[in-house]
Design a protein around this motif. Structure first.
Motif, PDB file in Angstrom:
ATOM      1  N   ILE A  49      73.629  -6.751  36.196  1.00 29.96           N
ATOM      2  CA  ILE A  49      72.571  -5.888  35.657  1.00 29.96           C
ATOM      3  C   ILE A  49      72.014  -4.977  36.747  1.00 29.96           C
ATOM      4  O   ILE A  49      71.650  -3.825  36.500  1.00 29.96           O
ATOM      5  CB  ILE A  49      71.453  -6.743  35.031  1.00 29.96           C
ATOM      6  N   LYS A  50      71.974  -5.486  37.957  1.00 29.31           N
ATOM      7  CA  LYS A  50      71.436  -4.706  39.080  1.00 29.31           C
ATOM      8  C   LYS A  50      72.426  -3.651  39.570  1.00 29.31           C
ATOM      9  O   LYS A  50      72.019  -2.532  39.921  1.00 29.31           O
ATOM     10  CB  LYS A  50      71.082  -5.662  40.227  1.00 29.31           C
ATOM     11  N   ASN A  51      73.715  -3.966  39.577  1.00 32.46           N
ATOM     12  CA  ASN A  51      74.696  -3.105  40.239  1.00 32.46           C
ATOM     13  C   ASN A  51      75.574  -2.281  39.309  1.00 32.46           C
ATOM     14  O   ASN A  51      76.102  -1.241  39.734  1.00 32.46           O
ATOM     15  CB  ASN A  51      75.608  -3.953  41.141  1.00 32.46           C
ATOM     16  N   TYR A  52      75.774  -2.722  38.068  1.00 34.60           N
ATOM     17  CA  TYR A  52      76.756  -2.024  37.229  1.00 34.60           C
ATOM     18  C   TYR A  52      76.232  -0.625  36.884  1.00 34.60           C
ATOM     19  O   TYR A  52      75.107  -0.472  36.388  1.00 34.60           O
ATOM     20  CB  TYR A  52      77.024  -2.815  35.952  1.00 34.60           C
ATOM     21  N   PRO A  53      77.018   0.420  37.119  1.00 39.67           N
ATOM     22  CA  PRO A  53      76.529   1.802  36.966  1.00 39.67           C
ATOM     23  C   PRO A  53      76.014   2.144  35.571  1.00 39.67           C
ATOM     24  O   PRO A  53      75.028   2.874  35.441  1.00 39.67           O
ATOM     25  CB  PRO A  53      77.769   2.642  37.319  1.00 39.67           C
ATOM     26  N   ARG A  54      76.629   1.626  34.536  1.00 42.14           N
ATOM     27  CA  ARG A  54      76.225   2.007  33.182  1.00 42.14           C
ATOM     28  C   ARG A  54      74.820   1.509  32.839  1.00 42.14           C
ATOM     29  O   ARG A  54      74.137   2.095  31.991  1.00 42.14           O
ATOM     30  CB  ARG A  54      77.244   1.481  32.173  1.00 42.14           C
ATOM     31  N   ILE A  55      74.377   0.445  33.498  1.00 42.39           N
ATOM     32  CA  ILE A  55      73.005  -0.014  33.293  1.00 42.39           C
ATOM     33  C   ILE A  55      72.029   1.062  33.763  1.00 42.39           C
ATOM     34  O   ILE A  55      70.997   1.324  33.128  1.00 42.39           O
ATOM     35  CB  ILE A  55      72.762  -1.330  34.041  1.00 42.39           C
TER      36      ILE A  55
END
Length: 235
Positions: A49-55
């Motif tokens: 949740i912290k790192n994934y770009p689409r979030i």
């Protein structure tokens, strides 16, 4: 010894193994459940949740929608129009009819657009609903991402367990080949039997190599979502 007697002895041996608990111990060693720590899974999800770009994309959409609410609220003042007129007291401005102007000096006026004013509450509600829509889409994607992190991590743990089994099988096959080689050199086993064991060892080694590749592929799948090395999250 007839085939029936061999079958009976085989069944008795199997029963003895399970009664002594050896079969249960073997099953416990091959299960992946102890590896599925809830704390590790939650750390993986939080990292994704912290790192994934689409979030970040969904977070930006929520921020834009929230900014639009503030913008619509501030537009209440658009319904008001302020005007300013200055009429000098100098009659030379209009020499033909110097008294034609009723008002002299500075003049200010405030005008209210009722149509614009009445439409504001609806615009504010629409902007707030847009925020709720964007937040719902963000939460939905977070749930989807969480499931995918779990699925890929479960697959990774499964691949690791399979690799352990293949390593054990390859080691057993190698030990068996050494025994057959000694017996073959002593003339206690035929070349045909020795060749079959050698082929089995080769097959086990190939399966082990494939299992190693599967582990790396599964690990890469998890790391794609969490944006870092798996070892940085799971100690």
């Amino acid at each position: 010894m007839t085939i029936r007697i061999k079958l009976i002895l085989s069944l008795l041996l199997t029963c003895c193994i399970y009664k002594t608990g050896f079969g249960q111990a073997t099953a416990a060693q091959t299960t992946i459940i102890p590896e599925l720590s809830d704390a590790n899974i939650q750390r993986l999800i939080d990292t994704a949740i912290k790192n994934y770009p689409r979030i970040g994309y969904f977070k930006n959409r929520v921020s834009v929608a929230e900014a639009n609410v503030s913008k619509v609220k501030a537009s209440w003042f658009d319904a008001l129009t302020v005007s300013y007129v200055y009429q000098p007291n100098d009659p030379t401005i209009n020499p033909v009819n110097p008294t034609s102007t009723y008002f002299k000096g500075a003049q200010a006026g405030v005008f209210l657009n009722f149509g614009s004013l009445l439409s504001k509450p609806s615009a504010v509600k629409q902007a707030k609903r847009e925020v709720m829509v964007q937040q719902s889409e963000q939460e939905e994607y977070i749930n989807t991402l969480s499931y995918e992190v779990k699925r890929r991590y479960f697959m990774y743990v499964q691949r690791v367990a399979e690799l352990k089994l293949q390593i054990r099988s390859a080691d057993d096959a190698e030990t068996q080949l050494k025994d057959f080689k000694i017996k073959f050199e002593k003339g206690e086993e035929t070349f045909d039997s020795y060749s079959k064991v050698l082929i089995q060892l080769t097959e086990h080694q190939q399966t082990k190599v494939q299992a190693e590749a599967n582990v790396f592929i599964a690990k890469a799948g998890v790391e794609e979502l969490i944006g870092t090395k798996l070892e940085n999250v799971i100690k």
